[in-house]
Design an enzyme around this catalytic site. Structure first.
Site, PDB file in Angstrom:
ATOM      1  N   HIS A   1       5.991  -6.874 -13.123  1.00 55.20           N
ATOM      2  CA  HIS A   1       4.562  -7.027 -12.884  1.00 55.20           C
ATOM      3  C   HIS A   1       3.792  -5.930 -13.609  1.00 55.20           C
ATOM      4  O   HIS A   1       4.016  -4.741 -13.377  1.00 55.20           O
ATOM      5  CB  HIS A   1       4.263  -6.972 -11.389  1.00 55.20           C
ATOM      6  CG  HIS A   1       4.715  -8.199 -10.658  1.00 55.20           C
ATOM      7  ND1 HIS A   1       4.252  -8.540  -9.403  1.00 55.20           N
ATOM      8  CD2 HIS A   1       5.590  -9.185 -10.996  1.00 55.20           C
ATOM      9  CE1 HIS A   1       4.829  -9.676  -9.005  1.00 55.20           C
ATOM     10  NE2 HIS A   1       5.639 -10.070  -9.958  1.00 55.20           N
TER      11      HIS A   1
ATOM     12  N   TYR B   1      -2.687  -8.090  -2.585  1.00 50.02           N
ATOM     13  CA  TYR B   1      -2.898  -7.312  -1.365  1.00 50.02           C
ATOM     14  C   TYR B   1      -4.290  -7.653  -0.847  1.00 50.02           C
ATOM     15  O   TYR B   1      -5.293  -7.365  -1.520  1.00 50.02           O
ATOM     16  CB  TYR B   1      -2.821  -5.816  -1.645  1.00 50.02           C
ATOM     17  CG  TYR B   1      -1.442  -5.305  -2.025  1.00 50.02           C
ATOM     18  CD1 TYR B   1      -0.625  -4.683  -1.091  1.00 50.02           C
ATOM     19  CD2 TYR B   1      -0.969  -5.431  -3.336  1.00 50.02           C
ATOM     20  CE1 TYR B   1       0.625  -4.199  -1.437  1.00 50.02           C
ATOM     21  CE2 TYR B   1       0.285  -4.952  -3.692  1.00 50.02           C
ATOM     22  CZ  TYR B   1       1.074  -4.336  -2.738  1.00 50.02           C
ATOM     23  OH  TYR B   1       2.312  -3.860  -3.090  1.00 50.02           O
TER      24      TYR B   1
ATOM     25  N   PRO C   1       5.457   0.147   4.342  1.00 49.87           N
ATOM     26  CA  PRO C   1       5.792  -0.564   3.104  1.00 49.87           C
ATOM     27  C   PRO C   1       4.609  -0.881   2.211  1.00 49.87           C
ATOM     28  O   PRO C   1       4.817  -1.341   1.078  1.00 49.87           O
ATOM     29  CB  PRO C   1       6.463  -1.849   3.614  1.00 49.87           C
ATOM     30  CG  PRO C   1       5.888  -2.058   4.983  1.00 49.87           C
ATOM     31  CD  PRO C   1       5.687  -0.685   5.540  1.00 49.87           C
TER      32      PRO C   1
ATOM     33  N   LYS D   1       7.017   2.491  -1.550  1.00 52.23           N
ATOM     34  CA  LYS D   1       7.556   3.790  -1.951  1.00 52.23           C
ATOM     35  C   LYS D   1       8.918   4.128  -1.348  1.00 52.23           C
ATOM     36  O   LYS D   1       9.593   5.051  -1.828  1.00 52.23           O
ATOM     37  CB  LYS D   1       6.566   4.914  -1.571  1.00 52.23           C
ATOM     38  CG  LYS D   1       5.294   4.878  -2.377  1.00 52.23           C
ATOM     39  CD  LYS D   1       5.524   5.389  -3.781  1.00 52.23           C
ATOM     40  CE  LYS D   1       4.453   4.956  -4.739  1.00 52.23           C
ATOM     41  NZ  LYS D   1       4.791   3.782  -5.512  1.00 52.23           N
TER      42      LYS D   1
ATOM     43  N   TYR E   1       1.053   3.897  -7.847  1.00 51.53           N
ATOM     44  CA  TYR E   1       1.791   2.659  -7.593  1.00 51.53           C
ATOM     45  C   TYR E   1       2.989   2.517  -8.527  1.00 51.53           C
ATOM     46  O   TYR E   1       4.084   2.142  -8.099  1.00 51.53           O
ATOM     47  CB  TYR E   1       0.853   1.456  -7.752  1.00 51.53           C
ATOM     48  CG  TYR E   1       1.411   0.159  -7.188  1.00 51.53           C
ATOM     49  CD1 TYR E   1       1.282  -0.121  -5.825  1.00 51.53           C
ATOM     50  CD2 TYR E   1       2.064  -0.749  -7.994  1.00 51.53           C
ATOM     51  CE1 TYR E   1       1.796  -1.302  -5.299  1.00 51.53           C
ATOM     52  CE2 TYR E   1       2.577  -1.919  -7.474  1.00 51.53           C
ATOM     53  CZ  TYR E   1       2.437  -2.191  -6.127  1.00 51.53           C
ATOM     54  OH  TYR E   1       2.960  -3.351  -5.606  1.00 51.53           O
TER      55      TYR E   1
END
Length: 395
Positions: free
Chosen positions: A76, A205, A296, A300, A388
């Site tokens: 991604h 998200y 979550p 990480k 991220y």
């Protein structure tokens, strides 16, 4: 009579931290033995999601373990943040100078690690019983165990012990003088696996007045999705139709439709943040979930475990190469700098995207403002993207 075996590093736990550490040590000719109370089948068949930071995926390749990942994983280059029905795409590669994340389930990573270590002649003992860690901080640390229920008691002695036995393991209890920090969130995640092709090309998200939702991908035929639920709720309160109603509402967007299918797995997990401020005691070093837990939302957990393994390996490599202990002595300090940054990022993602029933209207609006800022400010988006995809490892 107790059977005595000697190695250089005893690794307790065949999770990400323990197995990556074993591979790194083996590559440098440092002996280790991995012990786990779970069977190999239990480890490889416990389904867990996984998002690998850019450097973690590179490490898999460097260790010669990336072939299946490169064939089967989803790479991604961006993520989507959603508020209400408004979506914003963050181009991770453009914001971070070419970095991306790899969606590859944790249990698949463990399968690759186990198979690779087995092929290389590494020593792993699964399904061991009566594991006793009482002497792990002694001058000559020892772990006793049985290979089977009626088997003889065996003692494994090493120069060092790596406690990689997870949040419920016993190794952390032998770290004296530690302070533990914890936050338990007043909500959980209901996760499902669905037989259906992907609904979107990247992770979404979503913050919605009904709660958080996450759309992810497992394969070309399986989707993984999550919705925020109450911390004390039971999965029986969520029949399939209720789950789809919530997902349709929380992920709704113009000119887009959620792809549905047969739900074949569902479960609820609580969310918490946890850190212990000491990760070593004499010859004992703890790593991964034994030392820290992150919610979550920030993806990480696995990556922090691998970072611990890298830092511990560097210290052990220095010790066995020239007898110096500087890196081992700084192990806790080095790890915890990264841990607290990841905890901050995971906490910020969690609070920004979830509806916390214990907060007032002012606090809720602050989180919405945070989300709007990230989606309208390049500087804020860059900071999120850098965290991220994974911050660089300390030297």
């Amino acid at each position: 009579m107790t059977q005595l075996t000697r190695t250089q590093v005893v690794i307790v736990g065949a999770g990400p931290a323990g197995l990556f550490l074993a591979h790194l040590l083996h590559r440098q000719g440092i002996e280790s033995v991995v012990l786990d109370t779970r069977t190999r089948e239990e480890i490889e068949q416990t389904i867990r999601a996984g998002v690998l930071e850019d450097w973690t995926a590179d490490l898999m390749r460097e260790l010669g373990l990336g072939a299946r990942m490169d064939r089967e994983a989803h790479f991604h280059t961006g993520i989507t943040l959603q508020h209400g029905q408004t979506r914003c795409h963050l181009d991770l590669m453009e914001l971070t100078g070419g970095k991306r994340v790899t969606v590859y389930p944790q249990h698949e990573v463990l399968r690759d690690l186990i198979a690779g270590l087995e092929a290389a002649g590494g020593q792993m003992l699964f399904g061991v019983r009566d594991v006793d860690l009482r002497e792990v901080t002694a001058a000559r640390p020892r772990v006793t165990f049985r290979r089977r229920e009626d088997g003889p008691l065996e003692t494994l002695e090493g120069d060092f012990v790596a406690g990689c036995d997870g949040s419920q393991g016993g190794s952390r209890q032998f770290i004296e003088g530690r302070t533990e920090y914890q936050k338990v969130y007043p909500f959980g995640w209901l996760g499902i696996l669905v037989e259906a092709p992907p609904s979107h090309h990247e992770l979404i998200y979503a913050r919605h007045e009904r709660g958080f939702a996450l759309l992810s991908t497992r394969s070309s035929t399986v989707q993984r999705l999550y919705i925020q639920c109450g911390a004390g709720e039971h999965v029986s309160a969520y029949p399939d139709e209720r789950i789809w109603q919530e997902l349709r509402a929380r992920l709704a967007a113009p000119d887009w439709q959620l792809t549905e299918g047969r739900i074949f797995q569902k479960g609820i997990v609580g969310l918490r943040s946890f850190v212990t401020d000491r990760m070593q005691q004499g010859p004992l070093f703890i790593a991964g979930d034994a030392a820290h837990i992150v919610p979550p939302t920030g993806a990480k957990g696995l990556n922090l475990a691998v970072a611990d393994a890298v830092y511990l390996f560097r210290g052990l490599e220095q010790f066995y190469r020239d007898g110096h202990r500087e890196r081992l002595e700084r192990y806790s300090e080095t790890c915890l700098r990264r841990v607290w940054r990841a905890e901050r990022f995971s906490w910020s993602m969690t609070t920004m995207l979830h509806v916390d029933p214990t907060e007032n209207a002012f606090e809720q609006r602050i989180h919405v403002a945070d989300l709007e800022y990230v989606t309208h400010s390049r500087a804020a988006a860059t900071a999120l993207a850098e965290n991220y995809v994974g911050l660089p490892l300390d030297g």
